[in-house]
Design a protein around this motif. Structure first.
Motif, short mmCIF file in Angstrom:
data_model
loop_
_atom_site.label_atom_id
_atom_site.label_comp_id
_atom_site.label_asym_id
_atom_site.label_seq_id
_atom_site.Cartn_x
_atom_site.Cartn_y
_atom_site.Cartn_z
N VAL A 62 0.83 -1.20 0.00
CA VAL A 62 0.00 0.00 0.00
C VAL A 62 0.87 1.26 0.00
O VAL A 62 0.57 2.23 -0.70
CB VAL A 62 -0.95 -0.02 1.21
CG1 VAL A 62 -1.70 1.30 1.34
CG2 VAL A 62 -1.95 -1.16 1.09
N VAL A 63 1.96 1.24 0.78
CA VAL A 63 2.84 2.41 0.82
C VAL A 63 3.51 2.62 -0.54
O VAL A 63 3.61 3.75 -1.04
CB VAL A 63 3.88 2.24 1.94
CG1 VAL A 63 4.96 3.32 1.83
CG2 VAL A 63 3.21 2.30 3.30
N ARG A 64 3.96 1.53 -1.16
CA ARG A 64 4.56 1.67 -2.49
C ARG A 64 3.54 2.20 -3.50
O ARG A 64 3.85 3.04 -4.34
CB ARG A 64 5.08 0.30 -2.96
CG ARG A 64 6.30 -0.22 -2.24
CD ARG A 64 7.57 0.35 -2.79
NE ARG A 64 7.83 -0.10 -4.15
CZ ARG A 64 8.92 0.25 -4.84
NH1 ARG A 64 9.83 1.03 -4.29
NH2 ARG A 64 9.10 -0.18 -6.06
N ASN A 65 2.32 1.70 -3.41
CA ASN A 65 1.26 2.18 -4.28
C ASN A 65 1.00 3.67 -4.05
O ASN A 65 0.83 4.45 -5.00
CB ASN A 65 -0.02 1.37 -4.02
CG ASN A 65 -1.10 1.64 -5.06
OD1 ASN A 65 -0.88 2.32 -6.06
ND2 ASN A 65 -2.27 1.11 -4.82
N ALA A 66 0.99 4.08 -2.78
CA ALA A 66 0.75 5.49 -2.46
C ALA A 66 1.86 6.38 -3.02
O ALA A 66 1.60 7.46 -3.57
CB ALA A 66 0.63 5.67 -0.95
N LEU A 67 3.10 5.93 -2.90
CA LEU A 67 4.22 6.72 -3.41
C LEU A 67 4.21 6.77 -4.93
O LEU A 67 4.55 7.79 -5.54
CB LEU A 67 5.54 6.15 -2.90
CG LEU A 67 5.78 6.34 -1.40
CD1 LEU A 67 7.03 5.61 -0.96
CD2 LEU A 67 5.88 7.82 -1.05
N LEU A 68 3.82 5.65 -5.56
CA LEU A 68 3.73 5.65 -7.02
C LEU A 68 2.63 6.58 -7.50
O LEU A 68 2.73 7.20 -8.56
CB LEU A 68 3.48 4.22 -7.52
CG LEU A 68 3.49 4.02 -9.05
CD1 LEU A 68 4.87 4.36 -9.60
CD2 LEU A 68 3.12 2.59 -9.40
N ARG A 69 1.58 6.72 -6.70
CA ARG A 69 0.46 7.59 -7.06
C ARG A 69 0.62 9.02 -6.54
O ARG A 69 -0.26 9.85 -6.76
CB ARG A 69 -0.85 7.01 -6.53
CG ARG A 69 -1.29 5.72 -7.21
CD ARG A 69 -2.58 5.19 -6.59
NE ARG A 69 -3.01 3.95 -7.19
CZ ARG A 69 -3.82 3.85 -8.24
NH1 ARG A 69 -4.28 4.96 -8.79
NH2 ARG A 69 -4.15 2.68 -8.73
N LEU A 70 1.72 9.33 -5.84
CA LEU A 70 1.90 10.67 -5.31
C LEU A 70 1.88 11.74 -6.41
O LEU A 70 1.17 12.74 -6.27
CB LEU A 70 3.22 10.73 -4.52
CG LEU A 70 3.58 12.10 -3.92
CD1 LEU A 70 2.52 12.55 -2.93
CD2 LEU A 70 4.95 12.02 -3.24
N PRO A 71 2.61 11.57 -7.51
CA PRO A 71 2.48 12.57 -8.58
C PRO A 71 1.08 12.62 -9.17
O PRO A 71 0.62 13.68 -9.60
CB PRO A 71 3.51 12.11 -9.62
CG PRO A 71 4.46 11.24 -8.88
CD PRO A 71 3.63 10.56 -7.85
N THR A 72 0.38 11.48 -9.18
CA THR A 72 -0.99 11.47 -9.67
C THR A 72 -1.87 12.36 -8.80
O THR A 72 -2.76 13.06 -9.30
CB THR A 72 -1.54 10.03 -9.69
OG1 THR A 72 -0.67 9.21 -10.46
CG2 THR A 72 -2.93 9.99 -10.29
N THR A 73 -1.63 12.33 -7.48
CA THR A 73 -2.38 13.21 -6.58
C THR A 73 -2.12 14.66 -6.92
O THR A 73 -3.05 15.48 -6.96
CB THR A 73 -1.97 12.93 -5.13
OG1 THR A 73 -2.21 11.56 -4.81
CG2 THR A 73 -2.74 13.81 -4.16
N VAL A 74 -0.86 15.01 -7.17
CA VAL A 74 -0.54 16.38 -7.58
C VAL A 74 -1.26 16.74 -8.87
O VAL A 74 -1.79 17.86 -9.03
CB VAL A 74 0.98 16.54 -7.74
CG1 VAL A 74 1.33 17.95 -8.21
CG2 VAL A 74 1.70 16.24 -6.44
N LEU A 75 -1.32 15.78 -9.80
CA LEU A 75 -1.93 16.05 -11.09
C LEU A 75 -3.45 16.18 -11.00
O LEU A 75 -4.06 16.96 -11.73
CB LEU A 75 -1.55 14.95 -12.08
CG LEU A 75 -0.05 14.85 -12.38
CD1 LEU A 75 0.23 13.71 -13.33
CD2 LEU A 75 0.46 16.16 -12.96
N VAL A 76 -4.07 15.40 -10.12
CA VAL A 76 -5.51 15.55 -9.91
C VAL A 76 -5.81 16.92 -9.32
O VAL A 76 -6.76 17.61 -9.74
CB VAL A 76 -6.05 14.43 -9.00
CG1 VAL A 76 -7.52 14.69 -8.65
CG2 VAL A 76 -5.92 13.08 -9.68
#
Length: 589
Positions: A509-523
């Motif tokens: 889950v942590v790896r998934n969250a870090l991989l999606r961190l730029p996605t959060t910025v982009l959203v």
């Protein structure tokens, strides 16, 4: 577990899941019905303005609109009347155009589903390319180093609306290969499908790339190699093995490709469902907005059931009977280059931020508009003559703070709801159908456009991938032999949580969250692009992308700085995080 008890437990879980779907769908539709009243503005004034662009309607005109639409009755009576018409195939008429709603929504839904299928093809292709090397080497027992995930991080960090603008300019305008605007046929879906599918495929491929090494470490893989099974057979079964944790991640991806593609639909002028919902929400045209929302909910529930069936079919009786063990810890050394990549990314990012902090981000020089990079302005200037390096540096702290806060909130929320699989499964399916744009409209109606209002909107819907992943990983852990052994020795809930559940769930889950961190910025950037997020002149990275997007062709350097910063942040987040399951240290080890 006996067959009878397993069947009873499955029926009980299905009942709770259905209850979660019903409660979440009811709450969502009620919130949408309250949107005009939550905004604090007169719905009649907004509707009349959308009809005739009249900025100063008379009291008589407003009273006539209220009487015509039944606004004096309140939102709940309108919601009940709209629901009562659905069994008859009547979704009401548009408050703005006066036309029946159902044909509008049906047409937009057909366009969005067609676009979604094209984007899914691109998503699967990109995911296959990202994970191909690990799959090939692992199936032939040549995997000695863990993947750094740099390629997936770079692709996942590409802003969809920025990629859409680039594809429309290059592939549509310059080269003329495909239409850059409108919906004229199959050729019109190529460029938007690429814009939507490439970042999504990178996220899914990154998750596969992380999970495959552990599958190749399992005893069945070693046994098959010893008996001389073909490498292709080992690779196919390893891929089936990791689908248990990755397939649930496709649900929010599918919904994002339908209802969350508003920015891409606006750039390519596509009459899709997300754009219809956004336009209806802005005009406070409730009948099409409610119908589009209900369509997304039904699509989400249907996609969730389909993905569950695919997951069970792909994994066979091992998953259906609850005998699928958790993946082991991969005994792979990280690549030596990974540390260097992380160090270089951190150094470059720090250098950009420090250099920018030494400059004034708000100084306007109209004689220096859209200047190319030079010694005086290393990243060039924007349309007002402001230094891009200064705005990038001063926006780093705000961008990182908001994105990390949102990521932390959605990760913890996903973990908690994923552990309550009975109610959480249905809730996840329904909330995953809510586009961040629609959530942004609901929160903006209360808080007004702001960075933290956009953060609340993303927090409302962003936890669903982590809840789905948590539920899948917990299902594997509960079926493992060592957990059953602990239960036989009388282990309590806290012992199971600390020594079994958290070690099995947290790393992925942590790896998934870090991989999606730029996605959060982009959203967050997408909400700003649509006027629902950070407001000017704040130098936030997403805001820099959105406000300079119209100058992508004339002055591409205005986008290069923030885009590269996002890529560096994504690469740093992925390469600096250790892979593999975490296990608490025990005495004597």
């Amino acid at each position: 577990m006996s067959v009878t008890s397993a069947g009873v437990d499955a029926r009980r879980t299905g009942w709770w899941t259905g209850l979660g779907r019903l409660l979440a769908a009811s709450a969502l539709l009620t919130a949408v019905a309250l949107l005009p009243w939550l905004s604090g503005t007169d719905p009649a004034r907004t509707v009349l303005r959308a009809r005739s662009a009249d900025q100063d309607p008379t009291p008589a005109q407003l009273s006539a609109v209220r009487a015509q639409l039944g606004l004096d009755e309140g939102p709940f009576r309108h919601l009940v009347r709209w629901l009562a018409g659905l069994p008859r195939g009547d979704a009401g008429t548009s408050w703005v155009s006066g036309e029946p709603v159902l044909p509008q929504v049906s047409s937009a839904f057909a366009v969005s589903v067609t676009l979604m299928l094209g984007a899914l093809v691109v998503t699967v292709a990109v995911a296959a390319l990202v994970s191909a090397r690990t799959l090939y080497l692992g199936s032939r027992h040549r995997l000695r180093r863990a993947s750094s995930g740099t390629g997936a991080a770079v692709l996942a960090a590409l802003p969809k609306f920025l990629l859409a603008s680039l594809l429309a300019t290059v592939g549509g305008v310059w080269l003329g290969w495909f239409p850059s605007s409108g919906w004229e046929g199959p050729s019109s879906m190529v460029l938007p499908s690429l814009a939507l599918g490439v970042p999504s495929g990178a996220v899914i491929g990154g998750l596969l790339d992380q999970a495959l090494p552990a599958a190749f470490q399992e005893s069945w893989a070693r046994t098959w190699r010893a008996y001389g099974f073909p490498a292709g057979a080992i690779g196919r079964n390893a891929l089936r093995r990791v689908l248990a944790g990755v397939l649930p991640q496709l649900l929010p991806t599918v919904i994002a490709l339908v209802g969350g593609a508003v920015a891409v639909e606006k750039i390519f002028n596509i009459p899709g469902l997300g754009r219809l919902a956004l336009d209806s929400a802005i005009a406070q045209d409730l009948p099409p907005l409610q119908t589009a929302t209900l369509t997304l909910v039904l699509l989400g529930v249907g996609a969730g059931l389909l993905l569950q069936a695919l997951r069970r079919a792909a994994l066979g009786p091992a998953l259906r009977d609850g005998a699928l063990p958790a993946l082991p810890r991969p005994a792979l050394a990280p690549r030596r280059s990974t540390r260097w990549i992380a160090a270089l990314s951190a150094t470059a990012l720090l250098a950009l931020v420090v250099a920018g902090l030494l400059r004034d981000p708000l100084y306007v020089d109209t004689t220096a508009r859209l200047l190319a990079p030079s010694a005086a302005h290393p990243l060039g200037t924007d349309s007002l003559g402001r230094d891009m390096l200064a705005r990038l540096g001063h926006g780093a702290l705000r961008t990182a703070t908001v994105a990390l806060a949102v990521t932390a909130v959605v990760t913890v929320t996903g973990l908690l709801l994923g552990m309550t699989a009975r109610v959480g499964a249905g809730l996840t399916e329904v909330v995953a159908t809510l586009p961040a744009v629609l959530a942004g409209l609901l929160t903006t109606a209360v808080t007004g456009p702001s960075a933290w209002g956009a953060a609340c909107a993303v927090s409302l819907v962003g936890w669903t991938p982590y809840a789905a992943q948590t539920a899948a990983l917990l299902a594997e852990e509960r079926a493992s032999g060592h957990l059953l052994a602990s239960l036989s020795f009388g282990a309590g809930p806290w012992h199971l949580l600390r020594h079994h559940y958290l070690p099995a769930v947290l790393p992925g889950v942590v790896r998934n969250a870090l991989l999606r961190l730029p996605t959060t910025v982009l959203v967050l950037a997408s909400l700003g692009f649509l006027g629902l997020g950070e407001q000017p002149p704040t130098p936030e990275w997403g805001r820099l992308l959105s406000e300079n997007q119209p100058y992508a062709e004339l002055a591409p350097w205005t986008l290069l700085g923030p885009a590269c910063a996002l890529v560096l942040l994504s690469v740093l987040a992925v390469t600096a995080t250790p892979s593999g399951p975490w296990r608490p240290r025990r005495k004597g080890n």
